[in-house]
Design a protein around this motif. Structure first.
Motif, PDB file in Angstrom:
ATOM      1  N   TYR A  43       4.113  11.657  -4.923  1.00  0.00           N
ATOM      2  CA  TYR A  43       5.186  12.712  -5.734  1.00  0.00           C
ATOM      3  C   TYR A  43       5.219  14.186  -4.935  1.00  0.00           C
TER       4      TYR A  43
ATOM      5  N   ILE B 106      -1.380   9.036   6.959  1.00  0.00           N
ATOM      6  CA  ILE B 106      -1.823   7.605   6.514  1.00  0.00           C
ATOM      7  C   ILE B 106      -0.087   6.767   7.620  1.00  0.00           C
TER       8      ILE B 106
ATOM      9  N   PHE C 206       3.737   5.695  -5.788  1.00  0.00           N
ATOM     10  CA  PHE C 206       4.379   5.844  -6.566  1.00  0.00           C
ATOM     11  C   PHE C 206       3.113   6.495  -7.543  1.00  0.00           C
ATOM     12  N   ALA C 207       1.587   7.206  -6.674  1.00  0.00           N
ATOM     13  CA  ALA C 207       0.659   7.716  -7.264  1.00  0.00           C
ATOM     14  C   ALA C 207       0.786   9.457  -7.227  1.00  0.00           C
ATOM     15  N   PRO C 208       0.604   9.909  -7.550  1.00  0.00           N
ATOM     16  CA  PRO C 208       0.273  11.673  -7.292  1.00  0.00           C
ATOM     17  C   PRO C 208       0.735  12.051  -6.134  1.00  0.00           C
ATOM     18  N   PHE C 209       0.007  11.553  -5.084  1.00  0.00           N
ATOM     19  CA  PHE C 209       0.029  11.933  -3.703  1.00  0.00           C
ATOM     20  C   PHE C 209       1.768  11.706  -3.090  1.00  0.00           C
TER      21      PHE C 209
ATOM     22  N   ARG D 282       2.383   1.833  -3.412  1.00  0.00           N
ATOM     23  CA  ARG D 282       1.839   2.385  -3.891  1.00  0.00           C
ATOM     24  C   ARG D 282       1.462   3.822  -4.610  1.00  0.00           C
ATOM     25  N   PHE D 283       1.119   3.646  -3.047  1.00  0.00           N
ATOM     26  CA  PHE D 283       0.841   5.687  -2.492  1.00  0.00           C
ATOM     27  C   PHE D 283       2.166   6.362  -3.226  1.00  0.00           C
TER      28      PHE D 283
ATOM     29  N   LEU E 118       0.466  -1.351  -0.614  1.00  0.00           N
ATOM     30  CA  LEU E 118      -0.105  -0.029   0.282  1.00  0.00           C
ATOM     31  C   LEU E 118       1.101   1.246   0.535  1.00  0.00           C
TER      32      LEU E 118
END
Ligand SMILES: Nc1ncnc2c1ncn2[C@@H]1O[C@H](COP(=O)(O)OP(=O)(O)O)[C@@H](O)[C@H]1O
Ligand SMILES: [Mg+2]
Lengths: 257, 628
Positions: free
Chosen positions: B497, B526, B492-495, B489-490, B486
């Motif tokens: 970045y 988080i 690599f996601a926009p958040f 994943r976060f 998780l």
């Protein structure tokens, strides 16, 4: 209507009146240079327009609405892009990721937790990099770039939200003469093609006189002249500020700092 | 409460304020000049009480007591000077995280040293010769010694104030505090200045500790309690301001005294014992001050103190080789239950390691990509653990619900504390997070009726089939893999970045519309929530939990794990967490003095690799002609 209009904008640091009742306006599609000796208050002006500093008094009208005191991100959302005097990019990201980040923010996707960034807005980011001539460096770490190239990336980032007004604080600082002309020419072309208004500061008089539609001269926080290249060249006050009395721009030509 | 009783409590508060002032003022002075947060400051205070105890009991009499207090201040001052000369002087240029780690290593060493010299029992000194009596104030009896304490704080404040204003040394200190460039220009004097300031700060802490000898027993837990208090006082008063330290000490002490003075109040529908809320009150004061004045009551905004980050590579998706390695490791772990027949302990260790991985990975999430060096990550581990355990204790909920609730409790805590924490950066953020963790610890400790106090919660055993170690191991493995994936994943996601954007260049990030504080706040939450999963698993794995779950020691364990593995890689915390958990389990338990051993290991690491362990290995790699 003007894109941007400053009314009696003032800012003091302690006793220093960095910006003192400055008034001027930018028209749509205008390429406006702001010049003045070091410490004249140019950066402070920029910092107030983009929201980094709250003005002490005065108004900043963007399309007629007062934006003085808003946060930088709020002003950015209203269509004001900016590059910094000391270039600022995200050093842990690749060149294209820097631009993708701006595009993600522009499309309101900052808080997305799931989809990987790699595939998001890549085409558009490549397009923007192409416009500043940096497409080939897309996947290189941005911290490896030469300073001049970092400035170009900043420009691509600043264009990501399709701004109507672009603020460029010394975009060519640290560049050689050829690179400098190249960048300004590029910006000038963007101004013409997209109808963006640009406010920029620049030390090289050659560049300013050659490209700017209009020039504002700031000294000790005040506007001392406002006009086209010819007006400024012949303005006695300006000559005094820059060279002391007796000298002229003509004599200085070619040995600009 | 009558008005006179109120005044009496207020007077009493002033003596507590003096104590707080002595703890905090040295820390503040030292930080002002050297920019080092000396976590061992609480230890110096604790040593003060112990040393003064020895003087007062071994020599005894008026001379042993009063002379002993003065001698203690001098001795602790010398210890401070030695710390500066032998340790800190070598690491002024190291990343600030390493400086903090080094001073924390000293905490461990000093604590075990005190254990070795004075033993584990609390030691209460004799009453102060000449001030044994009490005087009548407002119809109540006030111990003379308390009155003396109430007066000595302001007296020392005045002396310091004049010394700083009138002497050359004082002017140097002020100049150095106000203008960093100045310090460089001092040249040769800098070494002397830093050593003297350290000695002075340490002596003040030693004096403060020594003065408590007649009031409170010397106790091995004092070091961390004191540093927690000191952080709160310094943050409230403003870094580097000695008047601010006193002002903050008075405010906090008075609010606490007020809580005690109010005592038990019956509101009709509910009875509230306010004296239980002294620590919560401290938190509320700090919260209120930080909202109104982020740099403390008398502090000045400081330039960015976030350390200049080492250049960091862009993150890349896992290479096929890394994926393969992950599959192999997972397969190996899945096979571990097969060994359970012959080596049951292996599974217990395996569970500990996995929980450490959750702890380290969640901390790394905010520390590495977020650039927020939390020194209080144990708070969210503890909230998860206590959340789960208390649900079982009071509501007898099934394990599934308790473990699902753990991250939610931790998330709620992280949302609350994170909101304040992200308003600060660098060492301020580190101090604030540590103070928050101390507050959670103290709340758990003080609220005995609900949390079981120091006894903790017992009998939190998993129901069948999870009572079998291998089943619980598989559950832990599953949740660990989910947690790690998780977080990845976060990132690599926009958040993720956006979080890194805010760390790399807050200026640029804000200028492209990113609300950096908000992004970092949510990231903090988080990380706290994910950490809570580890806490929940921990509670059921051990069957019982105690406030130790939230100790500063655990927070620091996390830092060591992250630094050990390497802060700049995403796999770092997994490796570091595993390694550290195994180390702790095998090596550290061999000796009663494992804390000191751990402290010495940290010191050696810090001194041997002042650029950071990863930096050292990366340099080695490059020298060998390896890849970038
Ligand atoms: N953050 C600040 N604090 C104090 N003084 C400042 C600050 N920023 C700028 N100044 C002062 O304001 C004046 C204008 O500075 P600046 O706007 O940077 O000038 P320019 O960009 O034209 O060189 C200078 O005298 C400078 O020293
Ligand atoms: Mg400037």
């Amino acid at each position: 209507m003007s894109v941007l209009e400053l009314r009696k904008l003032s800012k003091a640091f302690g006793g220093v009146r960095a910006v003192n009742e400055v008034d001027f306006a930018i028209q749509p599609g205008e390429f406006l240079a702001m010049i003045g000796p070091n410490g004249a208050g140019k950066s402070t002006c920029f910092n107030m327009i983009n929201g980094q500093l709250p003005p002490d008094s005065g108004e900043i009208l963007l399309d007629g609405q007062n934006i003085a005191g808003l946060a930088p991100r709020a002003i950015w959302r209203r269509g004001v892009g900016r590059t910094f005097q000391v270039a600022a990019t995200f050093s842990s990201m690749t060149v294209i990721e820097n631009v993708q980040m701006a595009l993600l923010s522009h499309s309101g996707q900052t808080y997305k937790l799931w989809r990987p960034v790699a595939a998001m807005h890549r085409a558009r980011a490549l397009d923007l990099l192409g416009q500043v001539g940096m497409q080939d460096a897309a996947d290189r770490p941005s911290r490896e770039l030469a300073y001049g190239d970092v400035k170009r990336i900043e420009l691509a980032i600043a264009l990501a939200n399709e701004p109507k007004l672009l603020l460029m604080d010394e975009p060519t600082a640290g560049m050689g003469a050829r690179e400098r002309n190249g960048l300004i020419e590029l910006v000038k072309r963007l101004v013409v093609e997209r109808g963006i208004s640009v406010l920029f500061t620049e030390h090289s008089m050659d560049v300013v006189f050659a490209y700017a539609d209009r020039i504002i001269v700031l000294a000790r926080g005040r506007v001392i002249a406002d006009g086209n290249a010819g007006d400024i060249r012949d303005n006695a006050k300006v000559q005094e500020v820059y060279f002391g009395t007796g000298k002229t721009f003509a004599e200085q030509h070619g040995v600009t700092p | 409460m009558t008005f006179s009783a109120f005044l009496f409590q207020a007077l009493n508060g002033l003596s507590t304020a003096s104590g707080l002032f002595f703890i905090a003022v040295g820390l503040s002075l030292i930080f002002g000049v050297t920019r080092i947060i000396n976590i061992a400051h609480g230890s110096l205070y604790m040593l003060g009480t112990y040393i003064a105890y020895s003087f007062a009991t071994k020599i005894g009499g008026v001379f042993g007591f009063w002379g002993g207090i003065v001698a203690t201040a001098l001795i602790v001052g010398v210890i401070g000077a030695l710390i500066e000369i032998l340790l800190l002087r070598r690491i002024y240029r190291a990343p600030e995280l390493f400086q903090l780690l080094a001073t924390f290593a000293l905490v461990l060493v000093f604590n075990d040293m005190a254990l070795w010299i004075w033993g584990p029992e609390d030691l209460l000194g004799p009453r102060a010769p000449g001030l044994r009596g009490s005087i009548e104030v407002l119809g109540r009896r006030l111990p003379e010694y308390d009155l003396f304490l109430a007066l000595i704080g302001p007296a020392v404040l005045l002396i310091l104030h004049f010394a700083l204003a009138k002497t050359r040394f004082g002017r140097l200190i002020r100049a150095a505090t106000q203008d960093r460039e100045m310090v460089g220009a001092l040249g040769v004097n800098q070494a002397i200045l830093f050593t003297s300031v350290f000695a002075l700060g340490a002596a003040l802490a030693g004096l403060g500790g020594a003065l408590q000898v007649a009031r409170e027993p010397a106790n091995l837990a004092t070091d961390l309690v004191a540093i927690g208090d000191a952080f709160v006082v310094v943050v409230v008063g403003g870094m580097g301001s000695i008047s601010g330290a006193y002002l903050a000490a008075v405010i906090i002490a008075e609010v606490k005294a007020l809580c005690i003075g109010i005592g038990v109040v019956d509101f009709g529908f509910i009875t509230v014992n306010f004296s239980k809320f002294t620590l919560v009150a401290e938190f509320l004061v700090m919260a209120a001050v930080l909202i109104a004045r982020p740099y403390g009551l008398l502090g000045k905004p400081q330039g960015a103190v976030r350390s200049i980050a080492e250049p960091e590579e862009p993150i890349r998706p896992a290479t096929p080789m890394l994926k393969m390695l992950a599959v192999i490791v997972l397969a190996g772990l899945m096979g571990l239950p097969l060994l359970a027949q012959t080596q049951p302990y292996l599974l217990i260790l395996g569970i500990d390691v996995l929980i450490a991985v959750i702890f380290a990975t969640s901390l790394h999430f905010i520390m590495g990509p977020g650039g927020m060096h939390s020194f209080g990550h144990a708070a969210y581990f503890g909230l998860g653990a206590y959340g789960a355990a208390l649900l079982v204790k009071w509501l007898a909920v099934p394990m599934g619900i308790a473990i699902a609730a753990a991250p939610l409790v931790a998330l709620a805590g992280a949302l609350l504390f994170g909101w304040f924490a992200v308003r600060l950066s660098g060492v301020y953020l580190a101090m604030l997070t540590l103070a928050f963790a101390q507050i959670v610890w103290a709340a758990v400790f003080q609220w005995e009726g609900f949390t079981g106090g120091s006894n903790g919660v017992i009998g939190v055993w998993p129901p069948p089939p999870f009572d079998k170690a291998w089943v619980y191991f598989v559950l832990t493995l599953l949740l660990t893999v989910i947690a790690v994936l998780l977080l990845r994943r976060f990132l690599f996601a926009p958040f993720g970045y956006a979080m890194r954007a805010g760390r790399d260049s807050p200026l640029r990030a804000e200028a492209i519309g990113i609300d950096v504080k908000r992004v970092h706040w949510l990231a903090f939450a988080i990380a706290g929530g994910i950490c809570g999963i580890g806490g929940g698993l921990f509670a059921f794995a051990k069957g019982s939990i105690s406030p130790e779950t939230i100790s500063v020691g655990r927070s620091i364990d996390g830092l060591v794990m992250v630094l050990l593995g390497g802060i700049q890689t995403l796999t770092g915390p997994i490796v570091g967490g595993s390694l550290y958990a195994i180390l702790q389990d095998t090596v550290m338990r061999q000796t009663e003095y494992w804390r000191a051993l751990l402290g010495i290991i940290i010191l050696v690491l810090v001194l041997a690799f002042p650029q950071g362990i990863v930096g050292a290995f990366a340099a080695l790699w490059r020298k060998r002609g390896g890849g970038p």
